[in-house]
Each structure stands twice: as structure tokens, then as C-alpha cells.
Design a protein around this motif. Structure first.
Motif, PDB file in Angstrom:
ATOM      1  N   ALA A  85       6.809   9.665  -2.124  1.00 26.08           N
ATOM      2  CA  ALA A  85       7.115   8.526  -1.253  1.00 26.08           C
ATOM      3  C   ALA A  85       5.966   7.525  -1.233  1.00 26.08           C
ATOM      4  O   ALA A  85       6.178   6.318  -1.109  1.00 26.08           O
ATOM      5  N   ALA A  86       4.730   8.015  -1.347  1.00 25.97           N
ATOM      6  CA  ALA A  86       3.566   7.127  -1.337  1.00 25.97           C
ATOM      7  C   ALA A  86       3.312   6.491  -2.694  1.00 25.97           C
ATOM      8  O   ALA A  86       2.841   5.356  -2.783  1.00 25.97           O
ATOM      9  N   LEU A  87       3.635   7.205  -3.785  1.00 33.11           N
ATOM     10  CA  LEU A  87       3.251   6.757  -5.123  1.00 33.11           C
ATOM     11  C   LEU A  87       4.308   5.925  -5.842  1.00 33.11           C
ATOM     12  O   LEU A  87       3.996   5.274  -6.843  1.00 33.11           O
ATOM     13  N   MET A  88       5.548   5.954  -5.374  1.00 36.19           N
ATOM     14  CA  MET A  88       6.605   5.265  -6.127  1.00 36.19           C
ATOM     15  C   MET A  88       6.342   3.763  -6.235  1.00 36.19           C
ATOM     16  O   MET A  88       5.672   3.167  -5.387  1.00 36.19           O
ATOM     17  N   PHE A 112       0.842  -1.190   0.000  1.00 32.81           N
ATOM     18  CA  PHE A 112       0.000   0.000   0.000  1.00 32.81           C
ATOM     19  C   PHE A 112       0.884   1.248   0.000  1.00 32.81           C
ATOM     20  O   PHE A 112       1.904   1.298   0.684  1.00 32.81           O
ATOM     21  N   GLY A 113       0.463   2.261  -0.734  1.00 30.11           N
ATOM     22  CA  GLY A 113       1.098   3.567  -0.631  1.00 30.11           C
ATOM     23  C   GLY A 113       0.375   4.384   0.425  1.00 30.11           C
ATOM     24  O   GLY A 113      -0.857   4.491   0.387  1.00 30.11           O
ATOM     25  N   ARG A 173       4.625   0.450  -7.815  1.00 33.88           N
ATOM     26  CA  ARG A 173       3.250   0.169  -8.247  1.00 33.88           C
ATOM     27  C   ARG A 173       2.424  -0.235  -7.028  1.00 33.88           C
ATOM     28  O   ARG A 173       2.135  -1.415  -6.819  1.00 33.88           O
ATOM     29  N   PRO A 174       2.042   0.718  -6.184  1.00 32.52           N
ATOM     30  CA  PRO A 174       1.252   0.373  -4.997  1.00 32.52           C
ATOM     31  C   PRO A 174      -0.069  -0.261  -5.388  1.00 32.52           C
ATOM     32  O   PRO A 174      -0.690   0.111  -6.381  1.00 32.52           O
ATOM     33  N   GLN A 175      -0.498  -1.240  -4.602  1.00 32.63           N
ATOM     34  CA  GLN A 175      -1.742  -1.953  -4.875  1.00 32.63           C
ATOM     35  C   GLN A 175      -2.958  -1.228  -4.305  1.00 32.63           C
ATOM     36  O   GLN A 175      -4.095  -1.520  -4.668  1.00 32.63           O
ATOM     37  N   ALA A 176      -2.731  -0.278  -3.398  1.00 35.38           N
ATOM     38  CA  ALA A 176      -3.786   0.567  -2.840  1.00 35.38           C
ATOM     39  C   ALA A 176      -3.123   1.849  -2.350  1.00 35.38           C
ATOM     40  O   ALA A 176      -1.925   1.852  -2.040  1.00 35.38           O
ATOM     41  N   LEU A 177      -3.902   2.936  -2.292  1.00 41.40           N
ATOM     42  CA  LEU A 177      -3.369   4.207  -1.832  1.00 41.40           C
ATOM     43  C   LEU A 177      -4.271   4.780  -0.742  1.00 41.40           C
ATOM     44  O   LEU A 177      -5.488   4.869  -0.919  1.00 41.40           O
ATOM     45  N   VAL A 178      -3.637   5.154   0.368  1.00 45.66           N
ATOM     46  CA  VAL A 178      -4.333   5.781   1.492  1.00 45.66           C
ATOM     47  C   VAL A 178      -3.595   7.078   1.778  1.00 45.66           C
ATOM     48  O   VAL A 178      -2.451   7.061   2.269  1.00 45.66           O
ATOM     49  N   LEU A 179      -4.222   8.214   1.468  1.00 45.68           N
ATOM     50  CA  LEU A 179      -3.537   9.499   1.466  1.00 45.68           C
ATOM     51  C   LEU A 179      -4.280  10.487   2.362  1.00 45.68           C
ATOM     52  O   LEU A 179      -5.440  10.812   2.113  1.00 45.68           O
ATOM     53  N   ASP A 180      -3.596  10.967   3.393  1.00 49.73           N
ATOM     54  CA  ASP A 180      -4.189  11.896   4.356  1.00 49.73           C
ATOM     55  C   ASP A 180      -3.817  13.325   3.952  1.00 49.73           C
ATOM     56  O   ASP A 180      -2.674  13.739   4.067  1.00 49.73           O
ATOM     57  N   ASP A 224      -3.599  13.688 -12.211  1.00 56.84           N
ATOM     58  CA  ASP A 224      -3.222  12.831 -13.337  1.00 56.84           C
ATOM     59  C   ASP A 224      -2.550  11.551 -12.850  1.00 56.84           C
ATOM     60  O   ASP A 224      -2.829  10.455 -13.353  1.00 56.84           O
ATOM     61  N   LEU A 225      -1.664  11.686 -11.863  1.00 55.83           N
ATOM     62  CA  LEU A 225      -0.987  10.508 -11.314  1.00 55.83           C
ATOM     63  C   LEU A 225      -1.978   9.555 -10.640  1.00 55.83           C
ATOM     64  O   LEU A 225      -1.917   8.336 -10.838  1.00 55.83           O
ATOM     65  N   LEU A 226      -2.899  10.095  -9.866  1.00 59.09           N
ATOM     66  CA  LEU A 226      -3.883   9.242  -9.196  1.00 59.09           C
ATOM     67  C   LEU A 226      -4.768   8.533 -10.208  1.00 59.09           C
ATOM     68  O   LEU A 226      -5.115   7.354 -10.027  1.00 59.09           O
ATOM     69  N   ARG A 227      -5.153   9.233 -11.274  1.00 60.95           N
ATOM     70  CA  ARG A 227      -5.976   8.611 -12.307  1.00 60.95           C
ATOM     71  C   ARG A 227      -5.245   7.454 -12.993  1.00 60.95           C
ATOM     72  O   ARG A 227      -5.860   6.456 -13.371  1.00 60.95           O
ATOM     73  N   GLU A 228      -3.942   7.574 -13.129  1.00 58.16           N
ATOM     74  CA  GLU A 228      -3.173   6.462 -13.714  1.00 58.16           C
ATOM     75  C   GLU A 228      -3.247   5.234 -12.820  1.00 58.16           C
ATOM     76  O   GLU A 228      -3.319   4.098 -13.311  1.00 58.16           O
ATOM     77  N   HIS A 229      -3.229   5.442 -11.515  1.00 60.90           N
ATOM     78  CA  HIS A 229      -3.322   4.304 -10.595  1.00 60.90           C
ATOM     79  C   HIS A 229      -4.727   3.704 -10.601  1.00 60.90           C
ATOM     80  O   HIS A 229      -4.885   2.479 -10.626  1.00 60.90           O
ATOM     81  N   THR A 230      -5.759   4.534 -10.600  1.00 61.62           N
ATOM     82  CA  THR A 230      -7.113   3.978 -10.622  1.00 61.62           C
ATOM     83  C   THR A 230      -7.390   3.267 -11.940  1.00 61.62           C
ATOM     84  O   THR A 230      -8.161   2.303 -11.983  1.00 61.62           O
TER      85      THR A 230
END
Length: 321
Positions: free
Chosen positions: A170-173, A101-102, A175-182, A198-204
């Protein structure tokens, strides 16, 4: 809105050893079930239930002290729940799962005296990336977030907004399988926000579930396919924007050629606001709209009379009151 894909396959990162936990499969959801955290007699989080669906952006909103950060810490295993559980891909989440997870915490965890590139490569190694894969991923993200020329600088030399970008990387580097961002957008300028989106859309797009908290309701409304609203440690609303709007109080906007103050005396009408020729009203009686319009036409021209699309801010005020 993005569509949820029921089945997807994601190859492991090139710089990471393949394992069962690094190969995405259908049902890549984070499920929060009955999650509770007590601090003495105070329940900061009280029986919270929601799902972060794979391939969608889920916005997590609530006032200060609502329990968002505590919930995110329990999802990531930083805090142990008093009750309830977190599930990943239909089963209880494990420490090995969480390594994939990121996570971007509320408190930034950067070393101020260390160079940006060196620090991020080190954090990537801790995440299981090889040195070369970590450097490649970090370099790409630094360029995309406008920090390519700052790679050799120490973190303390950067502005707060640029430090925020480093924390995001640090969170996105990898290929995280899930992202939890505060609060990932806090302190970012509009250009950085667009790059981040744009980066988040690439992950989704590859099926990753993304949960992020924010106090910027207009931004959450613009970006998110799903929303979770927390108040006093409980979920008070959850769903798509359209689902939340369907439960909101319907308002109408009336624009006249003259002053609209007289609408306060119309039966079956609750006046939300009057500003010169414009009135925003709620109909407490379905039949009141015809009476209101007739009365308005008797006084002059009606320039506009239409139902208002409730904003997230309006919905938020209603469900947290």
C-alpha cells in the motif's frame, strides 16, 4: 554506500496525471526543523532536527516512547506540530506534496473482510492512480513479495507476516516521491526482508528519500546510509555509520592463551568484559596499550590484540544512556 545524486529527473507515473509535485528535481530531501509536539505538559517530541536525503536510506531508531512514531505522523500531516516545520524540496511541505509520499503507519489500516487485490487497488485510486495503473502496480508488488496467489483472499485469512506485506505494498505502489515507513520489517521472514530491501533500493536509485524506523539495530546497521537516533523526544545522534563510529568509545579485544582475568588490575584500562582468555577493554590512558601488551606477553602467547569496530548497538547504548 550509495552516493547522493544532486540532480535527477523522474518521470510521472504512467497512470497518474503529470503535475509539478510528481516530477522529481534536485534536492529531494525531507527536512525536519525544530519539530515539537506536546501532549499537555509532556513533550513527546522536543525540537527535533534532521534531514532525510534523497536517494538514501535513513534509519530512525530509538526505544519505546522515544518519539519516532509521533515524528513520522507529523511528517505525514497526521498530527500537527506544536512548533517547528517539515520542509520538502527546500520549502514547507503541503498536503498535495504528501499525496505523493508513501506512508506505512504504526497501526495497520487494512480492511479485514476485503480481498487483498481489491483493497490495494482501492487504496491506489485514493493515491491518484488510474484503475488500470493501480491494478498493474499492485499485481507486480504481490508477485514480488510472494503473494501473487493470495490476491483474491480476504486480508483476515492471511498470517500477520503476510498482512504486513500487504501494508507495505500500500505504501510502495505507484511511484512515491518519498517514503516514510514505521517498522516495515516487523514480522517479516528473511526472504521477505531481502525482497523488501530490493524494492527500497529501487526507489532510492531514482532519488527517493526513505525514512524507516526499526528496533532491529543489526538490520538498520546493514542497510542504512544514514542514521538518526532519538531518545526522550530529542535527536541524540545523527549521521553516517562512520560518522557515528568516529565519536564512539574505542575498544580493543585481547585474546590470550590463558585466562585474561588479570587485566582488571592494569592501570589505564577499563575492562568492559572478560570471558576466559578473551578481554574487551577501553583504554583510559593512551599509553596503557603498550603496558597491557607487555604484561600479556610475559604471561604467555597473545593470539589477538586489535581495535574493535563499534556496533550500532554499542553506539546506541552510549548516546541514549
Amino acid at each position: 554506500m550509495s552516493q547522493h545524486t544532486e540532480s535527477r529527473t523522474t518521470p510521472p507515473d504512467a497512470g497518474r496525471s503529470a503535475s509539478p509535485s510528481t516530477t522529481a528535481r534536485g534536492g529531494d530531501d525531507i527536512e525536519v526543523r525544530g519539530l515539537t509536539r506536546a501532549f499537555g505538559d509532556i513533550r513527546a517530541v522536543d525540537g527535533v532536527d534532521f534531514t532525510v536525503t534523497g536517494g538514501l536510506l535513513t534509519g530512525f531508531v530509538g526505544g519505546n516512547g522515544a518519539g519516532k512514531t509521533t515524528t513520522m505522523r507529523m511528517i505525514m500531516g497526521v498530527l500537527s506540530p506544536t512548533a517547528g516545520e517539515v520542509r520538502w524540496r527546500g520549502r514547507p511541505v503541503t498536503a498535495i506534496d504528501r499525496r505523493e509520499f508513501g506512508y506505512m503507519p504504526e497501526e495497520r489500516g487494512l480492511y479485514p473482510d476485503q480481498a487483498v487485490l481489491d483493497q490495494l487497488v482501492y487504496l491506489g485510486r485514493l493515491r491518484g492512480l488510474t484503475a488500470s495503473a493501480a491494478k498493474a502496480s499492485v499485481t507486480e508488488h504481490l508477485e514480488r513479495l510472494g503473494l501473487g496467489e493470495r490476491a483474491k483472499e480476504r486480508v483476515q485469512k492471511l498470517s500477520l507476516g503476510n498482512q504486513q506485506r500487504v501494508q507495505i505494498i500500500a505504501a510502495l505502489m505507484g511511484r512515491p516521491q518519498a517514503l516514510v515507513l514505521d517498522e516495515p520489517f516487523s514480522g517479516l521472514d528473511p526472504a521477505a526482508v531481502d525482497n523488501m530491501v530490493d524494492l527500497l533500493r529501487e526507489h532510492t536509485s531514482r532519488g527517493v528519500p526513505v525514512l524507516f524506523s526499526s528496533h532491529q539495530l543489526d538490520l538498520v546497521e546493514r542497510l542504512c546510509e544514514r542514521l538518526v537516533v532519538l531518545a526522550r523526544g530529542k535527536v541524540v545522534a545523527a549521521g553516517t555509520s562512520d560518522e557515528l563510529r568516529s565519536t564512539s568509545v574505542v575498544r580493543h579485544r585481547l585474546v590470550l592463551s590463558g585466562d585474561a582475568g588479570w587485566v582488571r588490575g592494569v592501570p589505564g584500562i577499563h575492562v568492559v568484559d572478560v570471558d576466559g582468555p578473551t578481554a574487551v577493554v577501553e583504554l583510559t590512558d593512551e599509553r596503557a596499550s603498550r603496558a597491557l601488551l607487555s604484561a600479556a606477553l610475559e604471561r604467555g602467547d597473545v593470539l589477538d590484540f586489535a581495535q574493535q569496530r563499534p556496533s550500532l548497538a554499542q553506539i546506541y547504548r552510549e548516546v541514549t544512556a
